[in-house]
Design a protein around this motif. Structure first.
Motif, PDB file in Angstrom:
ATOM      1  N   THR A 227       0.826  -1.211   0.000  1.00 42.59           N
ATOM      2  CA  THR A 227       0.000   0.000   0.000  1.00 42.59           C
ATOM      3  C   THR A 227       0.854   1.251   0.000  1.00 42.59           C
ATOM      4  O   THR A 227       0.569   2.219  -0.730  1.00 42.59           O
ATOM      5  N   ILE A 228       1.905   1.261   0.804  1.00 39.71           N
ATOM      6  CA  ILE A 228       2.803   2.419   0.880  1.00 39.71           C
ATOM      7  C   ILE A 228       3.422   2.705  -0.485  1.00 39.71           C
ATOM      8  O   ILE A 228       3.451   3.841  -0.962  1.00 39.71           O
ATOM      9  N   ILE A 229       3.915   1.658  -1.144  1.00 38.24           N
ATOM     10  CA  ILE A 229       4.604   1.830  -2.421  1.00 38.24           C
ATOM     11  C   ILE A 229       3.639   2.257  -3.524  1.00 38.24           C
ATOM     12  O   ILE A 229       3.956   3.126  -4.345  1.00 38.24           O
ATOM     13  N   LYS A 230       2.454   1.685  -3.536  1.00 41.30           N
ATOM     14  CA  LYS A 230       1.474   2.082  -4.552  1.00 41.30           C
ATOM     15  C   LYS A 230       1.063   3.539  -4.358  1.00 41.30           C
ATOM     16  O   LYS A 230       0.857   4.270  -5.333  1.00 41.30           O
ATOM     17  N   GLY A 231       0.948   3.973  -3.104  1.00 36.53           N
ATOM     18  CA  GLY A 231       0.617   5.370  -2.819  1.00 36.53           C
ATOM     19  C   GLY A 231       1.699   6.318  -3.297  1.00 36.53           C
ATOM     20  O   GLY A 231       1.404   7.394  -3.847  1.00 36.53           O
ATOM     21  N   LEU A 232       2.946   5.927  -3.126  1.00 35.16           N
ATOM     22  CA  LEU A 232       4.059   6.765  -3.576  1.00 35.16           C
ATOM     23  C   LEU A 232       4.118   6.838  -5.098  1.00 35.16           C
ATOM     24  O   LEU A 232       4.488   7.868  -5.671  1.00 35.16           O
ATOM     25  N   ALA A 233       3.740   5.745  -5.763  1.00 31.99           N
ATOM     26  CA  ALA A 233       3.732   5.739  -7.224  1.00 31.99           C
ATOM     27  C   ALA A 233       2.727   6.755  -7.744  1.00 31.99           C
ATOM     28  O   ALA A 233       3.003   7.508  -8.690  1.00 31.99           O
ATOM     29  N   VAL A 234       1.557   6.802  -7.118  1.00 28.71           N
ATOM     30  CA  VAL A 234       0.524   7.769  -7.517  1.00 28.71           C
ATOM     31  C   VAL A 234       1.001   9.187  -7.236  1.00 28.71           C
ATOM     32  O   VAL A 234       0.893  10.083  -8.089  1.00 28.71           O
ATOM     33  N   LYS A 235       1.571   9.391  -6.061  1.00 29.44           N
ATOM     34  CA  LYS A 235       2.004  10.728  -5.641  1.00 29.44           C
ATOM     35  C   LYS A 235       3.116  11.271  -6.524  1.00 29.44           C
ATOM     36  O   LYS A 235       3.174  12.476  -6.815  1.00 29.44           O
ATOM     37  N   SER A 236       4.007  10.390  -6.972  1.00 33.20           N
ATOM     38  CA  SER A 236       5.138  10.830  -7.793  1.00 33.20           C
ATOM     39  C   SER A 236       4.800  10.896  -9.277  1.00 33.20           C
ATOM     40  O   SER A 236       5.644  11.295 -10.092  1.00 33.20           O
ATOM     41  N   GLY A 237       3.579  10.490  -9.637  1.00 35.14           N
ATOM     42  CA  GLY A 237       3.163  10.527 -11.027  1.00 35.14           C
ATOM     43  C   GLY A 237       3.763   9.427 -11.873  1.00 35.14           C
ATOM     44  O   GLY A 237       3.854   9.549 -13.100  1.00 35.14           O
ATOM     45  N   LEU A 238       4.139   8.329 -11.221  1.00 34.66           N
ATOM     46  CA  LEU A 238       4.730   7.204 -11.949  1.00 34.66           C
ATOM     47  C   LEU A 238       3.616   6.338 -12.525  1.00 34.66           C
ATOM     48  O   LEU A 238       2.805   5.774 -11.791  1.00 34.66           O
ATOM     49  N   HIS A 239       3.574   6.221 -13.838  1.00 37.94           N
ATOM     50  CA  HIS A 239       2.502   5.465 -14.493  1.00 37.94           C
ATOM     51  C   HIS A 239       2.949   4.037 -14.767  1.00 37.94           C
ATOM     52  O   HIS A 239       3.010   3.593 -15.920  1.00 37.94           O
ATOM     53  N   LYS A 240       3.271   3.333 -13.710  1.00 36.84           N
ATOM     54  CA  LYS A 240       3.638   1.924 -13.783  1.00 36.84           C
ATOM     55  C   LYS A 240       2.985   1.196 -12.622  1.00 36.84           C
ATOM     56  O   LYS A 240       2.770   1.775 -11.558  1.00 36.84           O
ATOM     57  N   ILE A 241       2.649  -0.068 -12.852  1.00 38.14           N
ATOM     58  CA  ILE A 241       2.142  -0.894 -11.747  1.00 38.14           C
ATOM     59  C   ILE A 241       3.355  -1.499 -11.060  1.00 38.14           C
ATOM     60  O   ILE A 241       4.068  -2.321 -11.644  1.00 38.14           O
ATOM     61  N   ILE A 242       3.615  -1.057  -9.843  1.00 38.07           N
ATOM     62  CA  ILE A 242       4.806  -1.525  -9.138  1.00 38.07           C
ATOM     63  C   ILE A 242       4.441  -2.150  -7.800  1.00 38.07           C
ATOM     64  O   ILE A 242       3.326  -1.977  -7.291  1.00 38.07           O
ATOM     65  N   SER A 243       5.385  -2.869  -7.245  1.00 38.05           N
ATOM     66  CA  SER A 243       5.215  -3.535  -5.959  1.00 38.05           C
ATOM     67  C   SER A 243       6.578  -3.545  -5.271  1.00 38.05           C
ATOM     68  O   SER A 243       7.584  -3.128  -5.865  1.00 38.05           O
ATOM     69  N   PRO A 244       6.654  -4.028  -4.036  1.00 37.66           N
ATOM     70  CA  PRO A 244       7.973  -4.136  -3.390  1.00 37.66           C
ATOM     71  C   PRO A 244       8.956  -4.958  -4.213  1.00 37.66           C
ATOM     72  O   PRO A 244      10.161  -4.680  -4.222  1.00 37.66           O
ATOM     73  N   HIS A 245       8.444  -5.967  -4.937  1.00 40.39           N
ATOM     74  CA  HIS A 245       9.322  -6.829  -5.720  1.00 40.39           C
ATOM     75  C   HIS A 245       9.986  -6.068  -6.867  1.00 40.39           C
ATOM     76  O   HIS A 245      11.050  -6.467  -7.352  1.00 40.39           O
ATOM     77  N   THR A 246       9.364  -4.961  -7.305  1.00 44.88           N
ATOM     78  CA  THR A 246       9.948  -4.160  -8.378  1.00 44.88           C
ATOM     79  C   THR A 246      11.311  -3.622  -7.969  1.00 44.88           C
ATOM     80  O   THR A 246      12.218  -3.507  -8.800  1.00 44.88           O
ATOM     81  N   PHE A 247      11.458  -3.284  -6.689  1.00 41.47           N
ATOM     82  CA  PHE A 247      12.750  -2.777  -6.208  1.00 41.47           C
ATOM     83  C   PHE A 247      13.805  -3.893  -6.234  1.00 41.47           C
ATOM     84  O   PHE A 247      14.970  -3.642  -6.525  1.00 41.47           O
ATOM     85  N   ARG A 248      13.386  -5.110  -5.945  1.00 41.87           N
ATOM     86  CA  ARG A 248      14.300  -6.257  -5.995  1.00 41.87           C
ATOM     87  C   ARG A 248      14.761  -6.512  -7.433  1.00 41.87           C
ATOM     88  O   ARG A 248      15.945  -6.745  -7.683  1.00 41.87           O
ATOM     89  N   HIS A 249      13.812  -6.441  -8.365  1.00 45.63           N
ATOM     90  CA  HIS A 249      14.165  -6.609  -9.774  1.00 45.63           C
ATOM     91  C   HIS A 249      15.120  -5.500 -10.227  1.00 45.63           C
ATOM     92  O   HIS A 249      16.071  -5.751 -10.971  1.00 45.63           O
ATOM     93  N   SER A 250      14.832  -4.280  -9.791  1.00 48.61           N
ATOM     94  CA  SER A 250      15.666  -3.147 -10.192  1.00 48.61           C
ATOM     95  C   SER A 250      17.072  -3.281  -9.620  1.00 48.61           C
ATOM     96  O   SER A 250      18.064  -2.979 -10.293  1.00 48.61           O
ATOM     97  N   PHE A 251      17.169  -3.732  -8.387  1.00 52.22           N
ATOM     98  CA  PHE A 251      18.464  -3.984  -7.735  1.00 52.22           C
ATOM     99  C   PHE A 251      19.318  -4.916  -8.586  1.00 52.22           C
ATOM    100  O   PHE A 251      20.480  -4.626  -8.903  1.00 52.22           O
ATOM    101  N   ALA A 252      18.731  -6.046  -9.008  1.00 55.84           N
ATOM    102  CA  ALA A 252      19.474  -7.045  -9.779  1.00 55.84           C
ATOM    103  C   ALA A 252      19.822  -6.526 -11.173  1.00 55.84           C
ATOM    104  O   ALA A 252      20.953  -6.694 -11.651  1.00 55.84           O
ATOM    105  N   THR A 253      18.861  -5.871 -11.815  1.00 54.30           N
ATOM    106  CA  THR A 253      19.090  -5.374 -13.169  1.00 54.30           C
ATOM    107  C   THR A 253      20.175  -4.314 -13.202  1.00 54.30           C
ATOM    108  O   THR A 253      21.058  -4.327 -14.060  1.00 54.30           O
ATOM    109  N   HIS A 254      20.133  -3.383 -12.258  1.00 50.76           N
ATOM    110  CA  HIS A 254      21.126  -2.307 -12.244  1.00 50.76           C
ATOM    111  C   HIS A 254      22.520  -2.841 -11.934  1.00 50.76           C
ATOM    112  O   HIS A 254      23.513  -2.352 -12.487  1.00 50.76           O
TER     113      HIS A 254
END
Length: 299
Positions: A227-254
């Motif tokens: 809920t926290i992460i989805k709220g931040l996505a809306v607030k920041s104007g990010l037009h992606k469906i994200i979840s906590p796991h998105t940060f894990r994927h981004s960590f590995a990809t980067h």
């Protein structure tokens, strides 16, 4: 349906004790079997786990085909195969009714990722004037800085922090433990949260060692982090469906994009098999071209 309840209970104990699976994994396996039980109840089919036939299972799979995606069906079929293999192993049945059931072919789903700029914008959207804001910044920095699963984040303990050595201890799937490097940003914001916010919270009994707490002094739920992460996505104007796991994927990809090897990423993510980590090889062609030009002898 009494025999289903009994054998599902035995199966649950097997998954927890003998296979050492987490509560989340056990719940998912049982949910797969429960779908079949609900179907039988709807059809008023008086069959037990011992007597159920291939034909009944096939009818159930046909039903799923009209309701669920191939990926979801594959997940349920896999869960049912595990359940009936357990019954065969324990001599409840002579053979599995799942033997001729084929798993639907599915494409390999590539994980969604965020750019560094998108991660920065999410963190900047946090209201740091609140106690929860400082906690949320520390959580996001930890998710991205250490590549944690959300279940690993909410169960993180103060006693798991080995900041003098630069590591945190993670208890992952199947209660397997690993040490993950904690970068300067993660350490900085965890310490800031611990010393300025958490120290002022009245901690509830049983949560004395839990790192991230809600305002009532208890550990956070996985759903709350979503809920926290989805709220931040809306607030920041990010037009992606994200979840906590998105940060894990981004960590590995980067890490991979910047030259880290797969084996190191595998160890940090806690993947049992390197083939799981290989999904992060979904890099753009430009990066792969640069790798070839840098390392191949015939440049």
């Amino acid at each position: 349906m009494k025999s289903w309840i009994k054998l599902m209970s035995d199966y649950k104990s097997y998954l927890r004790i003998e296979r050492g699976l987490s509560e989340n994994s056990v719940a998912n396996y049982l949910l797969d079997v429960q779908r079949l039980v609900d179907y039988l109840s709807e059809k008023q089919a008086d069959v037990s786990p011992i007597t159920i036939s291939d034909e009944v299972i096939q009818d159930f799979i046909y039903r799923l085909a009209g309701e669920l995606s191939p990926r979801s069906r594959a997940r349920i079929i896999s869960g049912l195969k595990s359940f009936f293999n357990y019954l065969v192993f324990e001599d409840y049945r002579k053979g599995s009714p799942m033997e001729l059931i084929e798993v639907p072919k599915i494409g390999r789903k590539l994980p969604d990722t965020l750019s560094v700029e998108e991660i920065d914008s999410l963190i900047k959207a946090i209201d740091l004037s609140t106690n929860e804001g400082e906690r949320n910044r520390a959580m996001l920095e930890t998710l991205y800085g250490c590549g944690l699963r959300v279940s690993e984040l909410v169960s993180l303990k103060i006693s798991d922090l080995y900041f003098e050595e630069g590591f945190i201890k993670i208890t992952g799937k199947g209660n397997k433990q690993r040490f993950v490097p904690a970068g300067p940003s993660a350490r900085k914001y965890i310490d800031l949260y611990r010393n300025t916010i958490r120290s002022g919270i009245t901690v509830q009994k049983g949560h004395e060692d839990t790192l991230f707490l809600n305002r009532r002094g208890r550990g956070l739920t996985r759903a709350m982090v979503f809920t926290i992460i989805k709220g931040l996505a809306v607030k920041s104007g990010l037009h992606k469906i994200i979840s906590p796991h998105t940060f894990r994927h981004s960590f590995a990809t980067h890490l991979l994009e910047n030259g880290a090897d797969l084996r190191s990423i595998q160890l940090m993510l806690g993947h049992e098999s390197i083939t799981t980590t290989e999904i992060y090889m979904h890099l753009d062609r430009k990066f792969l071209t640069e790798v070839l030009q840098s390392f191949h002898p015939r440049k």
